[in-house]
Write a protein that holds these residues in place. Structure first.
Motif, PDB file in Angstrom:
ATOM      1  N   ALA A 155      -3.343  -5.550   6.759  1.00  0.00           N
ATOM      2  CA  ALA A 155      -2.501  -5.585   5.564  1.00  0.00           C
ATOM      3  C   ALA A 155      -1.898  -4.202   5.342  1.00  0.00           C
ATOM      4  N   VAL A 156      -0.590  -4.154   5.199  1.00  0.00           N
ATOM      5  CA  VAL A 156       0.126  -2.906   4.921  1.00  0.00           C
ATOM      6  C   VAL A 156       0.500  -2.939   3.447  1.00  0.00           C
ATOM      7  N   LEU A 157      -0.115  -2.047   2.669  1.00  0.00           N
ATOM      8  CA  LEU A 157      -0.006  -2.124   1.206  1.00  0.00           C
ATOM      9  C   LEU A 157       0.530  -0.835   0.601  1.00  0.00           C
ATOM     10  N   ALA A 170      -4.354  -1.449  -5.482  1.00  0.00           N
ATOM     11  CA  ALA A 170      -4.273  -1.733  -4.044  1.00  0.00           C
ATOM     12  C   ALA A 170      -5.660  -1.989  -3.461  1.00  0.00           C
ATOM     13  N   ALA A 171      -6.688  -1.342  -4.025  1.00  0.00           N
ATOM     14  CA  ALA A 171      -8.063  -1.597  -3.568  1.00  0.00           C
ATOM     15  C   ALA A 171      -8.474  -3.021  -3.935  1.00  0.00           C
ATOM     16  N   ILE A 172      -8.082  -3.464  -5.134  1.00  0.00           N
ATOM     17  CA  ILE A 172      -8.349  -4.855  -5.530  1.00  0.00           C
ATOM     18  C   ILE A 172      -7.573  -5.804  -4.618  1.00  0.00           C
ATOM     19  N   ALA A 173      -6.316  -5.457  -4.350  1.00  0.00           N
ATOM     20  CA  ALA A 173      -5.497  -6.285  -3.444  1.00  0.00           C
ATOM     21  C   ALA A 173      -6.167  -6.399  -2.083  1.00  0.00           C
ATOM     22  N   ALA A 174      -6.673  -5.284  -1.570  1.00  0.00           N
ATOM     23  CA  ALA A 174      -7.329  -5.282  -0.252  1.00  0.00           C
ATOM     24  C   ALA A 174      -8.490  -6.271  -0.252  1.00  0.00           C
ATOM     25  N   VAL A 181      -8.348  -4.782   8.175  1.00  0.00           N
ATOM     26  CA  VAL A 181      -7.787  -3.429   8.223  1.00  0.00           C
ATOM     27  C   VAL A 181      -6.664  -3.317   7.191  1.00  0.00           C
ATOM     28  N   VAL A 182      -6.651  -2.209   6.458  1.00  0.00           N
ATOM     29  CA  VAL A 182      -5.567  -1.946   5.510  1.00  0.00           C
ATOM     30  C   VAL A 182      -4.906  -0.615   5.866  1.00  0.00           C
ATOM     31  N   ILE A 183      -3.585  -0.619   5.919  1.00  0.00           N
ATOM     32  CA  ILE A 183      -2.817   0.604   6.154  1.00  0.00           C
ATOM     33  C   ILE A 183      -2.016   0.909   4.887  1.00  0.00           C
ATOM     34  N   PRO A 184      -2.283   2.043   4.226  1.00  0.00           N
ATOM     35  CA  PRO A 184      -1.519   2.373   3.008  1.00  0.00           C
ATOM     36  C   PRO A 184      -0.148   2.964   3.332  1.00  0.00           C
ATOM     37  N   VAL A 185       0.843   2.579   2.530  1.00  0.00           N
ATOM     38  CA  VAL A 185       2.210   3.108   2.669  1.00  0.00           C
ATOM     39  C   VAL A 185       2.798   3.345   1.269  1.00  0.00           C
ATOM     40  N   HIS A 186       4.042   3.783   1.226  1.00  0.00           N
ATOM     41  CA  HIS A 186       4.793   3.958  -0.027  1.00  0.00           C
ATOM     42  C   HIS A 186       4.105   4.947  -0.968  1.00  0.00           C
ATOM     43  N   TYR A 187       3.720   6.118  -0.425  1.00  0.00           N
ATOM     44  CA  TYR A 187       3.128   7.182  -1.237  1.00  0.00           C
ATOM     45  C   TYR A 187       3.564   8.522  -0.655  1.00  0.00           C
ATOM     46  N   ASN A 188       3.547   9.546  -1.532  1.00  0.00           N
ATOM     47  CA  ASN A 188       3.829  10.936  -1.140  1.00  0.00           C
ATOM     48  C   ASN A 188       5.255  11.196  -0.665  1.00  0.00           C
ATOM     49  N   THR A 189       6.148  10.220  -0.809  1.00  0.00           N
ATOM     50  CA  THR A 189       7.546  10.451  -0.449  1.00  0.00           C
ATOM     51  C   THR A 189       8.204  11.357  -1.483  1.00  0.00           C
ATOM     52  N   TRP A 190       7.828  11.147  -2.759  1.00  0.00           N
ATOM     53  CA  TRP A 190       8.328  11.935  -3.877  1.00  0.00           C
ATOM     54  C   TRP A 190       7.160  12.245  -4.795  1.00  0.00           C
ATOM     55  N   PRO A 191       7.287  13.280  -5.639  1.00  0.00           N
ATOM     56  CA  PRO A 191       6.179  13.634  -6.546  1.00  0.00           C
ATOM     57  C   PRO A 191       5.691  12.466  -7.402  1.00  0.00           C
ATOM     58  N   ARG A 211     -11.701  -1.794   6.652  1.00  0.00           N
ATOM     59  CA  ARG A 211     -11.391  -0.490   7.208  1.00  0.00           C
ATOM     60  C   ARG A 211      -9.999  -0.054   6.756  1.00  0.00           C
ATOM     61  N   VAL A 212      -9.915   1.141   6.174  1.00  0.00           N
ATOM     62  CA  VAL A 212      -8.608   1.712   5.832  1.00  0.00           C
ATOM     63  C   VAL A 212      -8.197   2.639   6.967  1.00  0.00           C
ATOM     64  N   ARG A 213      -7.029   2.405   7.518  1.00  0.00           N
ATOM     65  CA  ARG A 213      -6.506   3.281   8.567  1.00  0.00           C
ATOM     66  C   ARG A 213      -5.331   4.052   7.983  1.00  0.00           C
ATOM     67  N   ILE A 214      -5.542   5.333   7.749  1.00  0.00           N
ATOM     68  CA  ILE A 214      -4.460   6.192   7.260  1.00  0.00           C
ATOM     69  C   ILE A 214      -3.657   6.638   8.476  1.00  0.00           C
ATOM     70  N   VAL A 215      -2.367   6.337   8.460  1.00  0.00           N
ATOM     71  CA  VAL A 215      -1.498   6.751   9.564  1.00  0.00           C
ATOM     72  C   VAL A 215      -0.562   7.826   9.028  1.00  0.00           C
ATOM     73  N   GLU A 216      -0.563   8.987   9.659  1.00  0.00           N
ATOM     74  CA  GLU A 216       0.334  10.064   9.243  1.00  0.00           C
ATOM     75  C   GLU A 216       1.777   9.656   9.546  1.00  0.00           C
ATOM     76  N   PRO A 217       2.711   9.984   8.661  1.00  0.00           N
ATOM     77  CA  PRO A 217       4.126   9.726   8.986  1.00  0.00           C
ATOM     78  C   PRO A 217       4.502  10.366  10.329  1.00  0.00           C
ATOM     79  N   GLY A 218       5.209   9.614  11.136  1.00  0.00           N
ATOM     80  CA  GLY A 218       5.612  10.105  12.444  1.00  0.00           C
ATOM     81  C   GLY A 218       4.607   9.808  13.545  1.00  0.00           C
ATOM     82  N   LYS A 219       3.490   9.171  13.198  1.00  0.00           N
ATOM     83  CA  LYS A 219       2.436   8.912  14.182  1.00  0.00           C
ATOM     84  C   LYS A 219       2.284   7.405  14.455  1.00  0.00           C
ATOM     85  N   SER A 220       1.706   7.133  15.610  1.00  0.00           N
ATOM     86  CA  SER A 220       1.438   5.749  16.020  1.00  0.00           C
ATOM     87  C   SER A 220      -0.054   5.502  16.094  1.00  0.00           C
TER      88      SER A 220
END
Ligand code: NI
Ligand code: MN
Length: 224
Positions: A155-157, A170-174, A181-191, A211-220
């Motif tokens: 799940a990409v949340l 989002a934790a409740i959604a997960a 597996v949950v991958i978080p997105v839509h954060y830290n783009t702007w303050p 399992r939460v998999r944090i993926v750094e922007p620009g990474k695979s």
């Protein structure tokens, strides 16, 4: 077995790669750390969850150049057609079998960014990758049944808060979604959507068998 890759561009933009094909999601490129431009990105299919600029992004430009098919709601596909792009229009609750696998359009509680439209999420089976991308949405109770209707593993949340769910929701959604597996997105783009993904990871993994998999922007990362 071919490799199955999730590449995080940044914000809510990512692509899946498998069997030598690529599905691109919400390709908003402004400020991405790899400095990828529309002319740098190839795609076979492009999913657009809604027409806000930080999701529609460079979708039409990439589709015009590559011939990729835009998969979205009818209203956005109408715009895609006007822009000379190939598209496959669907809507909430609908499913369709593509060459790569099945797509179901899931509801999302958010603005559509286009007259008469509705934001959506996608449950996509892409050459064996079974993924739910929530798009921009608040928490909603029907997340509890989504996976029983259409199975997925990842799940990409969004976790940024303000425009979408924040980390707590989002934790409740997960938990409700029940993905492994949950991958978080839509954060830290702007303050205004600054979040600590590590705190989200700890909160989810402490409480749930997810399992939460944090993926750094620009990474695979590889998805099994
Ligand atoms: Ni939005
Ligand atoms: Mn957004």
């Amino acid at each position: 077995m071919s490799e199955k890759i999730f590449h995080y561009i940044h914000h809510a933009a990512f692509w899946l790669e498998a069997e030598g094909k690529r599905a691109l999601f919400d390709p908003f490129l402004d400020g991405n750390p790899e400095h990828l431009r529309a002319q740098d990105i190839d795609a076979d299919w492009i999913f657009v969850s809604h027409a806000h600029a930080d999701h529609l992004g460079s979708a039409f430009e990439i589709a015009q150049r590559t011939g990729a098919t835009i998969i979205s709601t009818a209203e956005i596909c109408g715009l895609a057609g006007q822009a000379g792009c190939a598209s496959h229009a669907m809507h909430i609750g609908g499913t369709h079998e593509f060459a790569f696998g099945k797509v179901r359009i899931a509801p999302a509680f958010h603005g559509s960014g286009v007259a008469g439209g509705h934001a959506c999420g996608f449950i996509v089976s892409f050459f064996g990758i079974r993924l739910y991308y929530a798009g921009d949405t608040g928490l909603f109770g029907d997340m509890k049944w989504l996976r029983s209707v259409e199975p997925f593993d990842v799940a990409v949340l969004p976790i940024g808060d303000n425009y979408t769910m924040g980390p707590k929701d989002a934790a409740i959604a997960a938990a409700w979604l029940g993905a492994s597996v949950v991958i978080p997105v839509h954060y830290n783009t702007w303050p205004v959507i600054a979040q600590d993904p590590k705190a989200f990871e700890e909160a989810v993994e402490k409480e749930f068998d997810i399992r939460v998999r944090i993926v750094e922007p620009g990474k695979s990362v590889h998805l099994s």
